[in-house]
Design a protein around this motif. Structure first.
Motif, PDB file in Angstrom:
ATOM      1  N   UNK A  66       0.825  -1.202   0.000  1.00 16.01           N
ATOM      2  CA  UNK A  66       0.000   0.000   0.000  1.00 16.01           C
ATOM      3  C   UNK A  66       0.864   1.259   0.000  1.00 16.01           C
ATOM      4  N   UNK A  67       1.898   1.274   0.838  1.00 19.20           N
ATOM      5  CA  UNK A  67       2.781   2.448   0.912  1.00 19.20           C
ATOM      6  C   UNK A  67       3.483   2.678  -0.423  1.00 19.20           C
ATOM      7  N   UNK A  68       3.964   1.607  -1.046  1.00 19.14           N
ATOM      8  CA  UNK A  68       4.636   1.736  -2.346  1.00 19.14           C
ATOM      9  C   UNK A  68       3.653   2.164  -3.428  1.00 19.14           C
ATOM     10  N   UNK A  69       2.458   1.637  -3.370  1.00 18.75           N
ATOM     11  CA  UNK A  69       1.447   1.990  -4.360  1.00 18.75           C
ATOM     12  C   UNK A  69       1.050   3.456  -4.293  1.00 18.75           C
ATOM     13  N   UNK A  70       1.087   4.039  -3.117  1.00 17.61           N
ATOM     14  CA  UNK A  70       0.715   5.439  -2.935  1.00 17.61           C
ATOM     15  C   UNK A  70       1.858   6.400  -3.237  1.00 17.61           C
ATOM     16  N   UNK A  71       3.072   5.880  -3.320  1.00 20.69           N
ATOM     17  CA  UNK A  71       4.246   6.719  -3.573  1.00 20.69           C
ATOM     18  C   UNK A  71       4.394   6.978  -5.072  1.00 20.69           C
ATOM     19  N   UNK A  72       5.012   8.100  -5.390  1.00 20.30           N
ATOM     20  CA  UNK A  72       5.320   8.430  -6.788  1.00 20.30           C
ATOM     21  C   UNK A  72       6.632   7.801  -7.231  1.00 20.30           C
ATOM     22  N   UNK A  73       7.493   7.482  -6.261  1.00 23.18           N
ATOM     23  CA  UNK A  73       8.804   6.903  -6.552  1.00 23.18           C
ATOM     24  C   UNK A  73       9.312   6.216  -5.290  1.00 23.18           C
ATOM     25  N   UNK A  74      10.297   5.354  -5.464  1.00 23.77           N
ATOM     26  CA  UNK A  74      10.929   4.682  -4.326  1.00 23.77           C
ATOM     27  C   UNK A  74      12.425   4.954  -4.337  1.00 23.77           C
ATOM     28  N   UNK A  75      12.981   5.147  -3.137  1.00 23.41           N
ATOM     29  CA  UNK A  75      14.418   5.344  -2.961  1.00 23.41           C
ATOM     30  C   UNK A  75      14.894   4.304  -1.963  1.00 23.41           C
ATOM     31  N   UNK A  76      15.739   3.391  -2.420  1.00 25.13           N
ATOM     32  CA  UNK A  76      16.245   2.330  -1.571  1.00 25.13           C
ATOM     33  C   UNK A  76      17.642   2.670  -1.095  1.00 25.13           C
ATOM     34  N   UNK A  77      17.873   2.445   0.189  1.00 26.59           N
ATOM     35  CA  UNK A  77      19.164   2.694   0.824  1.00 26.59           C
ATOM     36  C   UNK A  77      19.758   1.347   1.173  1.00 26.59           C
ATOM     37  N   UNK A  78      20.831   0.971   0.478  1.00 24.87           N
ATOM     38  CA  UNK A  78      21.356  -0.377   0.635  1.00 24.87           C
ATOM     39  C   UNK A  78      22.768  -0.405   1.199  1.00 24.87           C
ATOM     40  N   UNK A  79      22.932  -1.070   2.340  1.00 22.45           N
ATOM     41  CA  UNK A  79      24.278  -1.423   2.763  1.00 22.45           C
ATOM     42  C   UNK A  79      24.725  -2.621   1.923  1.00 22.45           C
ATOM     43  N   UNK A  80      25.907  -3.113   2.179  1.00 22.88           N
ATOM     44  CA  UNK A  80      26.384  -4.283   1.445  1.00 22.88           C
ATOM     45  C   UNK A  80      26.683  -5.383   2.455  1.00 22.88           C
ATOM     46  N   UNK A  81      25.971  -6.505   2.321  1.00 24.42           N
ATOM     47  CA  UNK A  81      26.181  -7.644   3.197  1.00 24.42           C
ATOM     48  C   UNK A  81      26.825  -8.756   2.387  1.00 24.42           C
ATOM     49  N   UNK A  82      28.045  -9.107   2.740  1.00 25.34           N
ATOM     50  CA  UNK A  82      28.784 -10.169   2.055  1.00 25.34           C
ATOM     51  C   UNK A  82      28.813  -9.951   0.543  1.00 25.34           C
ATOM     52  N   UNK A  83      28.995  -8.704   0.150  1.00 23.32           N
ATOM     53  CA  UNK A  83      29.158  -8.377  -1.261  1.00 23.32           C
ATOM     54  C   UNK A  83      27.885  -8.257  -2.062  1.00 23.32           C
ATOM     55  N   UNK A  84      26.733  -8.283  -1.396  1.00 20.62           N
ATOM     56  CA  UNK A  84      25.490  -8.225  -2.158  1.00 20.62           C
ATOM     57  C   UNK A  84      24.375  -7.537  -1.368  1.00 20.62           C
ATOM     58  N   UNK A  85      23.174  -7.591  -1.923  1.00 16.99           N
ATOM     59  CA  UNK A  85      21.983  -6.938  -1.384  1.00 16.99           C
ATOM     60  C   UNK A  85      21.544  -7.589  -0.071  1.00 16.99           C
ATOM     61  N   UNK A  86      21.147  -6.791   0.912  1.00 12.88           N
ATOM     62  CA  UNK A  86      20.617  -7.356   2.149  1.00 12.88           C
ATOM     63  C   UNK A  86      19.288  -8.089   1.891  1.00 12.88           C
ATOM     64  N   UNK A  87      19.073  -9.163   2.609  1.00 11.03           N
ATOM     65  CA  UNK A  87      17.869  -9.987   2.420  1.00 11.03           C
ATOM     66  C   UNK A  87      16.588  -9.188   2.615  1.00 11.03           C
ATOM     67  N   UNK A  88      16.578  -8.255   3.551  1.00 14.35           N
ATOM     68  CA  UNK A  88      15.358  -7.499   3.826  1.00 14.35           C
ATOM     69  C   UNK A  88      14.948  -6.658   2.610  1.00 14.35           C
ATOM     70  N   UNK A  89      15.906  -6.117   1.861  1.00 11.71           N
ATOM     71  CA  UNK A  89      15.564  -5.350   0.650  1.00 11.71           C
ATOM     72  C   UNK A  89      15.116  -6.272  -0.469  1.00 11.71           C
TER      73      UNK A  89
END
Length: 187
Positions: A66-89
């Motif tokens: 719902x939150x994403x659907x109501x947004x005009x855009x998304x901005x993801x803030x990603x750390x690096x876990x073991x060289x790749x994307x965190x599981x939560x993202x």
């Protein structure tokens, strides 16, 4: 009318430097832009198509959609876990990509930024996140980037909002993403 940007932070740690970058984005957003930090990403269970039904869909996953659907855009803030994307993202992207071809990401402008301990600022994770977002249907703004290296040192005593160089870069990213959200998406 304001442009609404939903921020998803890939670190659940309360003192996360990526969360601090997201806070800076909300504080430094242009007057006509609202950056909302999504709270509760850690409460969204791993994606499971068996429970992704109107009758069984977990409330936390529906709140994310719902939150994403109501947004005009998304901005993801990603750390690096073991060289790749965190599981939560990655999990958030999976939930937002469904139903296939109609998910909350479909055609929506998205950008990925972040900070990490290493000397490259998490670029591998950010690149992987952009890849997953594009496959999931997002309109990835490939030129909207920010990778802040050596976060543990750079932000040891200083919140990103108080680092004028970083705060200005975060404001630039938000403005670019907002501009991307105002342009029509190519079919």
């Amino acid at each position: 009318m304001s442009t609404r940007i939903l921020a998803l932070v890939g670190s659940l740690r309360s003192g996360s430097h990526n969360r601090q970058l997201a806070e800076t984005a909300a504080e430094r957003a242009p007057e006509d832009v609202v950056v909302e930090l999504f709270e509760g990403l850690g409460d969204v269970p791993f994606y499971n198509e068996d429970v992704d039904t109107d009758a069984e869909r977990p409330a936390a996953a529906q709140r994310l959609r719902d939150a994403a659907g109501q947004a005009d855009a998304l901005l993801l803030f990603s750390p690096e876990y073991n060289g790749t994307i965190p599981a939560v993202l990655k999990n958030a992207i999976d939930w937002l990509s469904r139903p296939y071809g109609e998910g909350a990401l479909q055609g929506k402008p998205v950008a990925v930024v972040g900070t990490a301990f290493g000397q490259y600022g998490g670029v591998w994770a950010q690149d992987e996140t952009r890849k997953a977002l594009g496959i999931a249907g997002g309109a990835v703004l490939q030129d909207v980037k920010l990778s802040v290296a050596e976060s543990v040192v750079r932000f040891a005593q200083l919140h990103p909002r108080d680092d004028e160089e970083i705060a200005a870069e975060v404001a630039r990213v938000v403005a670019q993403l907002a501009e991307g959200a105002r342009r029509p998406v190519a079919a």
